[in-house]
Write a protein that holds these residues in place. Structure first.
Motif, PDB file in Angstrom:
ATOM      1  N   GLU A  42      -1.679  22.926   2.740  1.00 37.92           N
ATOM      2  CA  GLU A  42      -0.774  23.905   1.843  1.00 37.92           C
ATOM      3  C   GLU A  42      -0.303  23.631   0.655  1.00 37.92           C
ATOM      4  OE1 GLU A  42       2.331  23.526   4.638  1.00 37.92           O
ATOM      5  OE2 GLU A  42       1.248  24.623   6.119  1.00 37.92           O
ATOM      6  N   GLU A  43      -0.383  22.410   0.198  1.00 35.80           N
ATOM      7  CA  GLU A  43      -0.142  21.878  -1.191  1.00 35.80           C
ATOM      8  C   GLU A  43      -1.578  21.840  -2.049  1.00 35.80           C
ATOM      9  OE1 GLU A  43       1.888  18.221  -1.533  1.00 35.80           O
ATOM     10  OE2 GLU A  43       3.238  18.419  -0.023  1.00 35.80           O
ATOM     11  N   PRO A  44      -1.313  22.286  -3.184  1.00 37.49           N
ATOM     12  CA  PRO A  44      -2.554  22.139  -4.066  1.00 37.49           C
ATOM     13  C   PRO A  44      -2.651  20.806  -4.508  1.00 37.49           C
ATOM     14  CG  PRO A  44      -0.542  23.337  -5.514  1.00 37.49           C
ATOM     15  CD  PRO A  44      -0.276  23.066  -3.940  1.00 37.49           C
ATOM     16  N   PRO A  45      -3.894  20.253  -4.693  1.00 35.36           N
ATOM     17  CA  PRO A  45      -4.072  18.858  -5.204  1.00 35.36           C
ATOM     18  C   PRO A  45      -3.394  18.812  -6.750  1.00 35.36           C
ATOM     19  CG  PRO A  45      -6.059  20.045  -5.309  1.00 35.36           C
ATOM     20  CD  PRO A  45      -5.313  21.347  -4.648  1.00 35.36           C
ATOM     21  N   ARG A  46      -2.804  17.615  -6.894  1.00 36.19           N
ATOM     22  CA  ARG A  46      -2.077  17.144  -8.151  1.00 36.19           C
ATOM     23  C   ARG A  46      -3.411  16.797  -9.132  1.00 36.19           C
ATOM     24  NH1 ARG A  46       2.695  13.431  -6.142  1.00 36.19           N
ATOM     25  NH2 ARG A  46       3.636  15.043  -5.141  1.00 36.19           N
ATOM     26  N   PRO A  47      -3.102  17.059 -10.534  1.00 34.72           N
ATOM     27  CA  PRO A  47      -4.295  17.036 -11.543  1.00 34.72           C
ATOM     28  C   PRO A  47      -4.254  15.360 -11.857  1.00 34.72           C
ATOM     29  CG  PRO A  47      -2.354  18.251 -12.386  1.00 34.72           C
ATOM     30  CD  PRO A  47      -2.179  18.215 -10.851  1.00 34.72           C
ATOM     31  N   VAL A  72       0.744  -1.301   0.019  1.00 31.88           N
ATOM     32  CA  VAL A  72      -0.016   0.045   0.044  1.00 31.88           C
ATOM     33  C   VAL A  72       0.826   1.194  -0.101  1.00 31.88           C
ATOM     34  CG1 VAL A  72      -1.784   1.349   1.151  1.00 31.88           C
ATOM     35  CG2 VAL A  72      -1.784  -1.322   1.189  1.00 31.88           C
ATOM     36  N   ILE A  73       0.538   1.933  -0.924  1.00 34.72           N
ATOM     37  CA  ILE A  73       1.369   3.433  -0.872  1.00 34.72           C
ATOM     38  C   ILE A  73       0.307   4.586  -0.523  1.00 34.72           C
ATOM     39  CG2 ILE A  73       2.590   5.039  -2.143  1.00 34.72           C
ATOM     40  CD1 ILE A  73       3.494   2.561  -3.841  1.00 34.72           C
ATOM     41  N   ARG A  74       0.616   5.210   0.514  1.00 36.39           N
ATOM     42  CA  ARG A  74      -0.479   6.331   0.845  1.00 36.39           C
ATOM     43  C   ARG A  74       0.277   7.481   0.724  1.00 36.39           C
ATOM     44  NH1 ARG A  74      -1.826   7.102   7.072  1.00 36.39           N
ATOM     45  NH2 ARG A  74      -2.678   9.138   6.708  1.00 36.39           N
ATOM     46  N   GLU A  75      -0.578   8.295  -0.230  1.00 32.05           N
ATOM     47  CA  GLU A  75      -0.072   9.897  -0.491  1.00 32.05           C
ATOM     48  C   GLU A  75      -0.738  10.694   0.583  1.00 32.05           C
ATOM     49  OE1 GLU A  75      -0.379  12.776  -4.177  1.00 32.05           O
ATOM     50  OE2 GLU A  75      -0.225  10.854  -4.264  1.00 32.05           O
ATOM     51  N   VAL A  76      -0.161  11.538   1.298  1.00 34.71           N
ATOM     52  CA  VAL A  76      -0.573  12.308   2.387  1.00 34.71           C
ATOM     53  C   VAL A  76      -0.486  13.691   1.586  1.00 34.71           C
ATOM     54  CG1 VAL A  76      -0.168  13.234   4.686  1.00 34.71           C
ATOM     55  CG2 VAL A  76       0.169  10.844   4.271  1.00 34.71           C
ATOM     56  N   ARG A  77      -1.539  14.398   1.843  1.00 38.96           N
ATOM     57  CA  ARG A  77      -1.775  15.781   1.311  1.00 38.96           C
ATOM     58  C   ARG A  77      -1.912  16.864   2.508  1.00 38.96           C
ATOM     59  NH1 ARG A  77      -5.740  14.444  -3.503  1.00 38.96           N
ATOM     60  NH2 ARG A  77      -4.132  13.734  -4.928  1.00 38.96           N
ATOM     61  N   THR A  78      -1.041  17.923   2.513  1.00 39.43           N
ATOM     62  CA  THR A  78      -1.380  18.710   3.459  1.00 39.43           C
ATOM     63  C   THR A  78      -2.303  20.053   2.768  1.00 39.43           C
ATOM     64  OG1 THR A  78       0.760  19.936   2.877  1.00 39.43           O
ATOM     65  CG2 THR A  78       0.843  18.357   4.542  1.00 39.43           C
TER      66      THR A  78
END
Length: 111
Positions: free
Chosen positions: A106-111, A98-104
């Protein structure tokens, strides 16, 4: 040292035919005899290998058969039935990664 007891060194030149070079027929016979000996040695080694493998399989089968009661007894002492393929401890095991991507925030979402 007495010359009568003098030995030739190992792998020394010992002329078998008086030192004369071998004729074409002698060389041909030597090649044929050498090839035949090689083929016989190869055949013998294949038969020997097959016999060793056959004996090994028979010994392994005999040991497996003789230890089946011990294996059954060990399973009973552990209180577990043998697990079915794909199961461990009664549950299904799915292996993976499992690879989990954590977004904060402050970061814009990736397209």
């Amino acid at each position: 040292m007495d010359p009568r007891f003098r030995q030739t060194p190992p792998f020394g030149r010992i002329p078998l035919n008086g030192g004369a070079p071998l004729s074409l027929w002698q060389k041909l016979v030597a090649v044929i005899v050498g090839g035949a000996m090689f083929v016989l040695a190869l055949m013998f080694s294949v038969v020997l290998f097959a016999a060793v493998v056959a004996v090994g399989v028979v010994v392994w089968g005999w040991l497996w058969w003789k230890t089946r009661a011990v294996r059954r007894q060990m399973r009973e002492m552990a209180g577990n039935a043998p697990p079915r393929p794909g199961q461990a401890d009664g549950g299904l095991v799915i292996e993976g990664e499992v690879i989990r991507e954590v977004r904060t925030e402050e970061e814009p979402p990736r397209p």
